[in-house]
Design a protein around this motif. Structure first.
Motif, mmCIF file in Angstrom:
data_model
loop_
_atom_site.group_PDB
_atom_site.id
_atom_site.type_symbol
_atom_site.label_atom_id
_atom_site.label_comp_id
_atom_site.label_asym_id
_atom_site.label_seq_id
_atom_site.Cartn_x
_atom_site.Cartn_y
_atom_site.Cartn_z
ATOM 1 N N LEU A 290 0.843 -1.196 0.000
ATOM 2 C CA LEU A 290 0.000 0.000 0.000
ATOM 3 C C LEU A 290 0.876 1.243 0.000
ATOM 4 O O LEU A 290 1.962 1.246 0.563
ATOM 5 C CB LEU A 290 -0.909 0.040 1.239
ATOM 6 C CG LEU A 290 -1.921 -1.076 1.441
ATOM 7 C CD1 LEU A 290 -2.756 -0.786 2.683
ATOM 8 C CD2 LEU A 290 -2.827 -1.242 0.228
ATOM 9 N N THR A 291 0.378 2.308 -0.627
ATOM 10 C CA THR A 291 1.059 3.589 -0.514
ATOM 11 C C THR A 291 0.835 4.136 0.894
ATOM 12 O O THR A 291 -0.007 3.641 1.655
ATOM 13 C CB THR A 291 0.517 4.605 -1.523
ATOM 14 O OG1 THR A 291 -0.853 4.924 -1.191
ATOM 15 C CG2 THR A 291 0.571 4.048 -2.950
ATOM 16 N N LYS A 292 1.595 5.148 1.247
ATOM 17 C CA LYS A 292 1.468 5.750 2.571
ATOM 18 C C LYS A 292 0.043 6.220 2.825
ATOM 19 O O LYS A 292 -0.519 5.990 3.897
ATOM 20 C CB LYS A 292 2.437 6.926 2.698
ATOM 21 C CG LYS A 292 2.372 7.641 4.042
ATOM 22 C CD LYS A 292 3.334 8.814 4.085
ATOM 23 C CE LYS A 292 3.226 9.570 5.394
ATOM 24 N NZ LYS A 292 4.119 10.754 5.440
ATOM 25 N N ARG A 293 -0.578 6.861 1.838
ATOM 26 C CA ARG A 293 -1.926 7.394 2.019
ATOM 27 C C ARG A 293 -2.954 6.268 2.110
ATOM 28 O O ARG A 293 -3.895 6.336 2.917
ATOM 29 C CB ARG A 293 -2.265 8.334 0.869
ATOM 30 C CG ARG A 293 -3.475 9.206 1.127
ATOM 31 C CD ARG A 293 -3.196 10.250 2.180
ATOM 32 N NE ARG A 293 -2.230 11.222 1.733
ATOM 33 C CZ ARG A 293 -1.799 12.236 2.462
ATOM 34 N NH1 ARG A 293 -2.246 12.397 3.687
ATOM 35 N NH2 ARG A 293 -0.907 13.087 1.987
ATOM 36 N N GLU A 294 -2.803 5.225 1.312
ATOM 37 C CA GLU A 294 -3.715 4.080 1.386
ATOM 38 C C GLU A 294 -3.642 3.435 2.767
ATOM 39 O O GLU A 294 -4.664 3.059 3.353
ATOM 40 C CB GLU A 294 -3.369 3.063 0.300
ATOM 41 C CG GLU A 294 -3.680 3.534 -1.108
ATOM 42 C CD GLU A 294 -3.024 2.682 -2.170
ATOM 43 O OE1 GLU A 294 -3.285 2.925 -3.365
ATOM 44 O OE2 GLU A 294 -2.230 1.778 -1.822
ATOM 45 N N TYR A 295 -2.416 3.297 3.285
ATOM 46 C CA TYR A 295 -2.223 2.697 4.606
ATOM 47 C C TYR A 295 -2.907 3.538 5.688
ATOM 48 O O TYR A 295 -3.595 3.012 6.563
ATOM 49 C CB TYR A 295 -0.728 2.573 4.892
ATOM 50 C CG TYR A 295 -0.395 2.067 6.269
ATOM 51 C CD1 TYR A 295 -0.443 0.708 6.563
ATOM 52 C CD2 TYR A 295 -0.036 2.954 7.288
ATOM 53 C CE1 TYR A 295 -0.146 0.248 7.840
ATOM 54 C CE2 TYR A 295 0.264 2.494 8.561
ATOM 55 C CZ TYR A 295 0.210 1.143 8.830
ATOM 56 O OH TYR A 295 0.497 0.691 10.087
ATOM 57 N N GLU A 296 -2.735 4.860 5.644
ATOM 58 C CA GLU A 296 -3.347 5.742 6.636
ATOM 59 C C GLU A 296 -4.871 5.671 6.571
ATOM 60 O O GLU A 296 -5.552 5.692 7.606
ATOM 61 C CB GLU A 296 -2.866 7.175 6.414
ATOM 62 C CG GLU A 296 -1.387 7.376 6.747
ATOM 63 C CD GLU A 296 -0.882 8.747 6.360
ATOM 64 O OE1 GLU A 296 -1.598 9.469 5.627
ATOM 65 O OE2 GLU A 296 0.237 9.098 6.776
ATOM 66 N N LEU A 297 -5.421 5.585 5.353
ATOM 67 C CA LEU A 297 -6.869 5.479 5.192
ATOM 68 C C LEU A 297 -7.376 4.165 5.771
ATOM 69 O O LEU A 297 -8.401 4.130 6.472
ATOM 70 C CB LEU A 297 -7.230 5.591 3.710
ATOM 71 C CG LEU A 297 -8.718 5.508 3.357
ATOM 72 C CD1 LEU A 297 -9.503 6.618 4.045
ATOM 73 C CD2 LEU A 297 -8.910 5.591 1.839
ATOM 74 N N LEU A 298 -6.659 3.076 5.518
ATOM 75 C CA LEU A 298 -7.047 1.777 6.065
ATOM 76 C C LEU A 298 -7.061 1.816 7.588
ATOM 77 O O LEU A 298 -7.984 1.287 8.231
ATOM 78 C CB LEU A 298 -6.090 0.695 5.571
ATOM 79 C CG LEU A 298 -6.288 -0.704 6.160
ATOM 80 C CD1 LEU A 298 -7.674 -1.250 5.837
ATOM 81 C CD2 LEU A 298 -5.200 -1.656 5.667
ATOM 82 N N LEU A 299 -6.060 2.436 8.207
ATOM 83 C CA LEU A 299 -6.004 2.500 9.668
ATOM 84 C C LEU A 299 -7.201 3.253 10.251
ATOM 85 O O LEU A 299 -7.741 2.866 11.290
ATOM 86 C CB LEU A 299 -4.709 3.170 10.121
ATOM 87 C CG LEU A 299 -3.428 2.351 10.043
ATOM 88 C CD1 LEU A 299 -2.297 3.094 10.748
ATOM 89 C CD2 LEU A 299 -3.590 0.967 10.635
ATOM 90 N N VAL A 300 -7.606 4.324 9.584
ATOM 91 C CA VAL A 300 -8.778 5.066 10.071
ATOM 92 C C VAL A 300 -10.007 4.169 10.065
ATOM 93 O O VAL A 300 -10.783 4.145 11.026
ATOM 94 C CB VAL A 300 -9.013 6.325 9.220
ATOM 95 C CG1 VAL A 300 -10.351 6.973 9.591
ATOM 96 C CG2 VAL A 300 -7.890 7.325 9.419
ATOM 97 N N PHE A 301 -10.189 3.398 9.002
ATOM 98 C CA PHE A 301 -11.331 2.483 8.958
ATOM 99 C C PHE A 301 -11.229 1.429 10.065
ATOM 100 O O PHE A 301 -12.215 1.119 10.745
ATOM 101 C CB PHE A 301 -11.410 1.794 7.595
ATOM 102 C CG PHE A 301 -12.056 2.621 6.521
ATOM 103 C CD1 PHE A 301 -13.376 3.032 6.639
ATOM 104 C CD2 PHE A 301 -11.346 2.984 5.386
ATOM 105 C CE1 PHE A 301 -13.982 3.790 5.658
ATOM 106 C CE2 PHE A 301 -11.941 3.750 4.395
ATOM 107 C CZ PHE A 301 -13.267 4.159 4.524
ATOM 108 N N LEU A 302 -10.033 0.861 10.255
ATOM 109 C CA LEU A 302 -9.857 -0.196 11.252
ATOM 110 C C LEU A 302 -10.095 0.307 12.677
ATOM 111 O O LEU A 302 -10.533 -0.444 13.547
ATOM 112 C CB LEU A 302 -8.451 -0.783 11.137
ATOM 113 C CG LEU A 302 -8.185 -1.657 9.911
ATOM 114 C CD1 LEU A 302 -6.694 -1.962 9.785
ATOM 115 C CD2 LEU A 302 -8.990 -2.947 9.985
#
Length: 227
Positions: free
Chosen positions: A156-168
């Motif tokens: 994942l890109t940095k931004r994709e990873y950060e977005l995933l963490l918010v959902f989790l």
């Protein structure tokens, strides 16, 4: 006394560059300005900076290529300055490694807010390590930033990873696009943008299992939820 943060401004429009330089100096930042793309890349790579403000349309070498080359060697925070505000230019800039963007013309107070937000989001190196997170078929090592889908590592890109963490961290909570913009990109905007939708689509493509329901569900007219 705390060291002044060093900011490199790579901007070919000299009036804009000078205005940004004066305002940043007034706020206590140490500023260097470069008007040429290749010279800016050299300065960015040869010296250490706390932040780089990078225009896209530059003589010598364009901002997207500069961003890619910087990111290949360093994690210096980068904010793109651009008069081009369509979504594909925005996504291209973020995919090249930029941390944020601001479209010209902008109010200097908005630029300062983006800078402060970016510095707040930076994780200290001495932050305690966090445990593994699991969700359905996903395993997330938050310290190593490794995501696995059924034991297969997913990049994942940095931004994709950060977005995933918010959902989790917000399981079963419906998140509006405005909330996601604020928590992942660090700001609220009144301007219509579908950057959130673009990145949710990226996550679904990389993380969903073929033939199964998406891990991120769309709530029509509101936003998204991970149940």
């Amino acid at each position: 006394m705390e060291d002044r943060k060093k900011v490199l401004v790579i901007e070919d429009e000299q009036n804009i560059a000078r205005f940004i330089e004066l305002e940043l100096n007034h706020e206590g930042y140490e500023v260097a300005v470069v008007h040429d793309g290749r010279e800016g890349l050299d300065k960015a790579q040869q010296e250490e900076w706390d932040l780089i403000l990078l225009d896209l349309m530059l003589p010598g070498l364009n901002g997207l290529e500069i961003c890619r080359r910087i990111r290949a060697k360093k994690n210096t925070p980068i904010i793109i300055l651009t008069a081009r505000d369509n979504v594909m230019d925005l996504v291209s800039g973020l995919d090249s490694g930029a941390d944020d963007y601001i479209a010209k013309p902008f109010a200097i107070e908005e630029l300062f807010a983006r800078i402060r937000s970016l510095f707040r989001r930076m994780v200290p190196e001495n932050q305690p390590k966090q445990a593994l997170l699991t969700y359905k078929h996903l395993t997330i090592d938050m310290d190593a930033r490794i995501i696995k889908r059924n034991d297969e590592e997913v990049e994942l890109t940095k931004r994709e990873y950060e977005l995933l963490l918010v959902f989790l961290k917000n399981i079963n909570r419906v998140l509006t696009r405005e909330i996601l913009l604020e928590q992942v990109w660090g700001y609220i905007t009144e301007v219509e943008t579908n950057v959130v939708d673009v990145y949710v689509r990226y996550l679904r493509h990389k993380l969903d299992l073929p033939g199964e329901e998406s891990i991120i569900q769309t709530i029509r007219g509101t936003g998204y939820v991970m149940r």
